[in-house]
Design a protein around this motif. Structure first.
Motif, short mmCIF file in Angstrom:
data_model
loop_
_atom_site.label_atom_id
_atom_site.label_comp_id
_atom_site.label_asym_id
_atom_site.label_seq_id
_atom_site.Cartn_x
_atom_site.Cartn_y
_atom_site.Cartn_z
N THR A 85 -6.68 1.69 9.68
CA THR A 85 -6.34 3.11 9.63
C THR A 85 -7.41 3.93 10.32
O THR A 85 -8.56 3.53 10.46
CB THR A 85 -6.22 3.58 8.18
OG1 THR A 85 -7.40 3.18 7.47
CG2 THR A 85 -5.03 2.93 7.51
N ARG A 109 -11.55 4.14 -3.26
CA ARG A 109 -12.15 3.07 -2.47
C ARG A 109 -11.06 2.34 -1.70
O ARG A 109 -10.76 1.16 -1.98
CB ARG A 109 -12.91 2.11 -3.37
CG ARG A 109 -14.01 2.75 -4.19
CD ARG A 109 -14.70 1.74 -5.10
NE ARG A 109 -13.75 1.12 -6.02
CZ ARG A 109 -13.36 1.66 -7.16
NH1 ARG A 109 -13.84 2.84 -7.52
NH2 ARG A 109 -12.51 1.04 -7.96
N ARG A 116 0.79 -1.24 0.00
CA ARG A 116 0.00 0.00 0.00
C ARG A 116 0.82 1.29 0.00
O ARG A 116 0.26 2.37 -0.10
CB ARG A 116 -0.97 0.06 1.19
CG ARG A 116 -2.09 -0.94 1.13
CD ARG A 116 -3.26 -0.47 1.94
NE ARG A 116 -2.95 -0.34 3.35
CZ ARG A 116 -3.76 0.26 4.23
NH1 ARG A 116 -4.89 0.80 3.83
NH2 ARG A 116 -3.43 0.34 5.50
N ASN A 127 -6.69 8.29 4.59
CA ASN A 127 -6.39 7.47 3.44
C ASN A 127 -4.88 7.44 3.30
O ASN A 127 -4.28 8.34 2.72
CB ASN A 127 -7.05 8.08 2.19
CG ASN A 127 -6.97 7.15 1.00
OD1 ASN A 127 -6.33 6.11 1.06
ND2 ASN A 127 -7.62 7.54 -0.08
N LYS A 138 -9.76 -6.41 8.01
CA LYS A 138 -10.21 -5.04 8.22
C LYS A 138 -9.03 -4.09 8.19
O LYS A 138 -7.98 -4.36 8.73
CB LYS A 138 -10.92 -4.93 9.57
CG LYS A 138 -11.46 -3.53 9.87
CD LYS A 138 -12.14 -3.52 11.22
CE LYS A 138 -12.66 -2.13 11.55
NZ LYS A 138 -13.32 -2.09 12.88
N ARG A 139 -9.18 -2.92 7.52
CA ARG A 139 -8.12 -1.94 7.47
C ARG A 139 -8.00 -1.26 8.83
O ARG A 139 -9.00 -0.91 9.45
CB ARG A 139 -8.42 -0.87 6.41
CG ARG A 139 -7.96 -1.27 5.00
CD ARG A 139 -8.58 -2.54 4.49
NE ARG A 139 -8.23 -2.80 3.10
CZ ARG A 139 -8.46 -3.91 2.48
NH1 ARG A 139 -9.02 -4.91 3.11
NH2 ARG A 139 -8.13 -4.06 1.23
N LYS A 180 -10.91 0.88 1.01
CA LYS A 180 -11.27 -0.32 1.75
C LYS A 180 -11.40 -1.55 0.87
O LYS A 180 -11.57 -2.66 1.36
CB LYS A 180 -12.60 -0.10 2.49
CG LYS A 180 -12.52 0.96 3.59
CD LYS A 180 -13.85 1.08 4.32
CE LYS A 180 -13.77 2.11 5.44
NZ LYS A 180 -15.05 2.25 6.17
N THR A 181 -11.32 -1.37 -0.45
CA THR A 181 -11.57 -2.50 -1.35
C THR A 181 -10.37 -2.83 -2.22
O THR A 181 -10.50 -3.64 -3.14
CB THR A 181 -12.78 -2.20 -2.26
OG1 THR A 181 -12.48 -1.05 -3.07
CG2 THR A 181 -14.02 -1.92 -1.42
N THR A 240 -10.16 6.86 11.18
CA THR A 240 -11.29 7.38 10.42
C THR A 240 -10.87 8.57 9.60
O THR A 240 -10.28 9.52 10.09
CB THR A 240 -12.42 7.79 11.37
OG1 THR A 240 -12.81 6.65 12.13
CG2 THR A 240 -13.61 8.31 10.61
N ASP A 256 -23.87 5.03 3.24
CA ASP A 256 -22.77 4.58 2.37
C ASP A 256 -23.05 4.76 0.88
O ASP A 256 -22.29 4.27 0.05
CB ASP A 256 -22.42 3.11 2.64
CG ASP A 256 -21.81 2.90 4.01
OD1 ASP A 256 -21.13 3.83 4.50
OD2 ASP A 256 -22.00 1.81 4.59
N HIS A 272 -7.17 3.06 -4.75
CA HIS A 272 -6.68 3.37 -3.40
C HIS A 272 -7.19 4.73 -2.96
O HIS A 272 -7.48 4.95 -1.78
CB HIS A 272 -5.15 3.34 -3.41
CG HIS A 272 -4.54 3.38 -2.04
ND1 HIS A 272 -3.20 3.18 -1.82
CD2 HIS A 272 -5.07 3.59 -0.81
CE1 HIS A 272 -2.94 3.27 -0.52
NE2 HIS A 272 -4.06 3.53 0.10
#
Length: 690
Positions: free
Chosen positions: A110, A129, A78, A115, A107-108, A131-132, A112, A326, A126
């Motif tokens: 990081t 999104r 990443r 990024n 689960k990431r 998280k995906t 709230t 969301d 990245h």
């Protein structure tokens, strides 16, 4: 932090900078990593600009192979970028800093709104999104790295991280061949394939990327193998193809061609046109009638207006992305109609902390919400080699390296790292909101020149090491134990042994003699035929010439061995075999500074310098030390700055001479002794400045 430690535990692979241990102390977390003597890739690019293709691909292929291994273990880096690729002195590439790596499917971890990553090297997914993302995000980042290695700059730049990220998401990268005409069209295509916006259009992984690179080097890729043409707009001539694709599979090709190309007679076409016109008229009349008579009417979303409420969202600053449950709704300020009920509103804006709020919408009502978004602070880490250097930020001292500054305000800072005896390291850094910057200051030893003789001195930093030779080492002497921990304060040491020219400023008539017909009296040769008493007489003269401003002395044998070892953070001597650079055991290895030798004393600086920038420490002459010699001196040593001044008649000598290589005694831990008035063609000295 513990995520990095966990990721590292899974990555036992030589080209990954390995974690040795991790711990927490006084609220700070530390990873102990394998030491690699080398240079990070961004420094190489900065110094050389565009790298030759062969050099770039050698580094790049090894990095791809390493990442492919990490991906096989389910670890996504990443934050691939040149500053996280370390190139060792033997040109091996190592991947560093798995600090924001994730385990695929987990689960990431990081905060709230944060990024993480570096804007110049982040993939579109990245950014949009985070998280995906999967391993193909690293493929994109590696494409950026290769682009920069061959062109000297990344494809996208801007005044802010936001501007750079927008370019990643919305604009095609400039072909690298435009910035470096020496890039082949095939390599240009390979790079652009890695930089596709859609992950499905890139290489499937670093393994496939690596195979393409190897095939390219072997001449096995033709220009048409890698295509990077932009997507074309649909032409009218494609309509038949699309229609055929949508037909049931049971229709044969001949039938689809018949349907797509069948001619319609003018009479039949006229009837069809009349029927279509009647149908359209009826539909418009029916729709208008429904509009007038149906009550309540429905909104565009299909919700009856009486069942909805309005939500007005304002933010400061404007332009935040609004997500409701969301689902993306638009940018603030924004007005939306919602069915009555409970909703979660998320507001996201580059460089600001994500705001999340649960709200209730009443039927027929209007809710007004205003939010002031808070900027994400930055984090700054400053480390240095050697450690313990003073850190100044905008002229104010902030501590000694390593320094961690959390929640630092965004802005531009002037960073200085200073350590006595080293050139000051300085950088200007621009911290953006939410950025995480790691500054690595590699300090270069600065030389100080003594004004009377012109002797050069370099700074040896403070540090601890294990002094002596283990009992099981067959080359060690009985007087080299027991092995014990010693800590040394920093000091200035002569970069070379005292030369004939420098010594003759004190005694012009001095004669160093000759060896087998070879004169040892060259001005730049190390002075020999001096006793311990002669060396101290020279020191008294030199101190008087400096009028007490500077004072000099002989090194203690602990200082000498520490300086010879050449590491401020480890106990590595070298021993056993001068032709073998491989480590032998915990304490004794051969010094890489010894790569050839002379039958007699050599010109100062003939032997390679060590990590402290000292030269000729082994193999030129024996050197006098301050200590009295005793075979059991080590058992009487204290831990800090030991020196033995007890009973004895001889003084310690260190360093071996040019004969030491033949006898197998070129070791930092090797000890010798001589009476204070003893002189020899193999015996000289160097000085320490108090």
């Amino acid at each position: 932090f513990f995520q990095e430690a966990r990721s590292q535990e899974m990555l036992e692979h030589p080209p990954i900078v390995q974690e040795r241990d991790f711990f927490e102390q006084d609220g700070q977390f530390f990873l102990i990593m394998k030491y690699i003597d080398g240079q990070v890739l961004d420094e190489i690019i900065e110094s050389k600009g565009k790298l030759p293709e062969r050099e770039a691909l050698a580094i790049f292929k090894e990095s791809l192979d390493t990442l492919n291994f990490a991906h096989s273990k389910g670890v996504i880096h990443r934050d691939i970028k040149p500053s996280n690729i370390l190139v060792s002195k033997n040109n091996r590439a190592y991947i560093m800093d798995f600090g924001i790596a994730i385990l695929a499917g987990e689960k990431r971890l990081t905060a709230t709104g944060m990024n993480v990553g570096t804007a110049w090297y982040m993939s579109p997914e990245h950014i949009r999104r985070p998280k995906t993302i999967d391993h193909r995000s690293d493929v994109y980042s590696m494409g950026i790295v290769l682009y920069e290695m061959l062109t000297g700059e990344p494809p996208f730049d801007g005044e802010t991280d936001y501007e750079i990220k927008e370019k990643h998401c919305r604009f095609p990268p400039p072909p690298p061949i435009q910035k470096n005409s020496r890039i082949s069209k095939i390599m240009n295509g390979i790079i652009l394939k890695a930089l596709k916006k859609n992950p499905d259009d890139r290489f499937d992984g670093c393994g496939e990327f690596l195979r393409y690179i190897k095939a390219y080097e072997a001449g096995g890729i033709k220009k048409k193998t890698v295509t990077n043409a932009p997507e074309k707009k649909l032409k009218k001539t494609d309509a038949g193809k699309m229609a055929a694709e949508k037909l049931p599979l049971k229709l044969k090709k001949a039938e689809t061609q018949k349907i797509a190309t069948e001619k319609i007679s003018p009479k039949r076409r006229s009837v069809q046109n009349w029927l279509v016109a009647v149908a359209l008229t009826l539909a418009v009349v029916w729709g208008f009638d429904k509009f007038l008579t149906e009550e309540p009417y429905k909104t565009a979303t299909g919700i009856h207006e009486k069942e909805t409420g309005s939500l007005n969202i304002n933010t400061y600053p404007r332009g935040a992305e609004v997500f409701i449950n969301d689902e993306y709704k638009g940018y603030s300020p924004l007005k939306v109609s919602l069915r009555s009920g409970e909703y979660q509103v998320s507001l996201k804006k580059e460089s600001y902390i994500t705001k999340e709020e649960n709200i209730h919408v009443e039927s027929g009502g209007t809710e007004n919400f205003s939010y002031r978004l808070e900027k994400m602070p930055a984090t700054l880490w400053i480390i240095s080699n050697p450690p313990g250097a003073d850190v100044y930020i905008d002229g104010r001292k902030k501590g000694e390296t390593p320094v961690t500054m959390k929640d630092i305000d965004i802005g531009r800072y002037d960073i200085k790292v200073a350590l006595e005896g080293y050139e000051t390291w300085q950088r200007i850094v621009q911290l953006s909101a939410g950025s995480q910057e790691v500054l690595r200051a590699r300090l270069v030893s600065s030389a100080w020149t003594e004004p009377v003789t012109g002797m050069k001195f370099v700074r040896v930093p403070k540090g601890c090491f294990r002094m002596g030779t283990p009992e099981h080492n067959p080359t060690g002497g009985s007087d080299e134990g027991p092995v014990h921990n010693v800590c040394i304060e920093g000091f200035w040491m002569g970069q070379y042994e005292v030369t004939n020219a420098q010594y003759r400023k004190f005694r012009p008539e001095h004669d160093s003699g000759d060896h087998d017909g070879y004169s040892l009296n060259g001005a730049r040769h190390s002075v020999v035929q001096v006793s311990w008493e002669d060396a101290n007489a020279f020191i008294l003269w030199l101190n008087s010439k400096n009028n007490g401003i500077y004072e000099f002395r002989l090194p203690t044998e602990a200082e000498w061995e520490y300086a010879c070892v050449g590491k401020a953070d480890a106990a590595m001597s070298r021993g056993d075999n001068p032709d073998d650079d491989a480590d032998r055991d915990e304490n004794h290895h051969w010094l890489s500074q010894i790569f050839y030798y002379y039958d007699a004393t050599a010109i100062a600086g003939s032997y390679r310098y060590n990590a402290f920038n000292l030269r000729d420490m082994l193999g030129n002459t024996w050197e006098w030390c301050e200590d009295m010699y005793s075979s059991d001196a080590y058992s009487r040593h204290r831990k800090n700055n030991p020196v033995y001044a007890g009973d004895g008649s001889s003084r310690v000598v260190r360093g071996c001479s040019s004969t030491g290589r033949k006898s197998g005694n070129l070791r930092c831990a090797d000890r010798g002794a001589g009476l204070p008035d003893f002189r020899s063609s193999y015996l000289g000295f160097r000085l320490v400045r108090k």
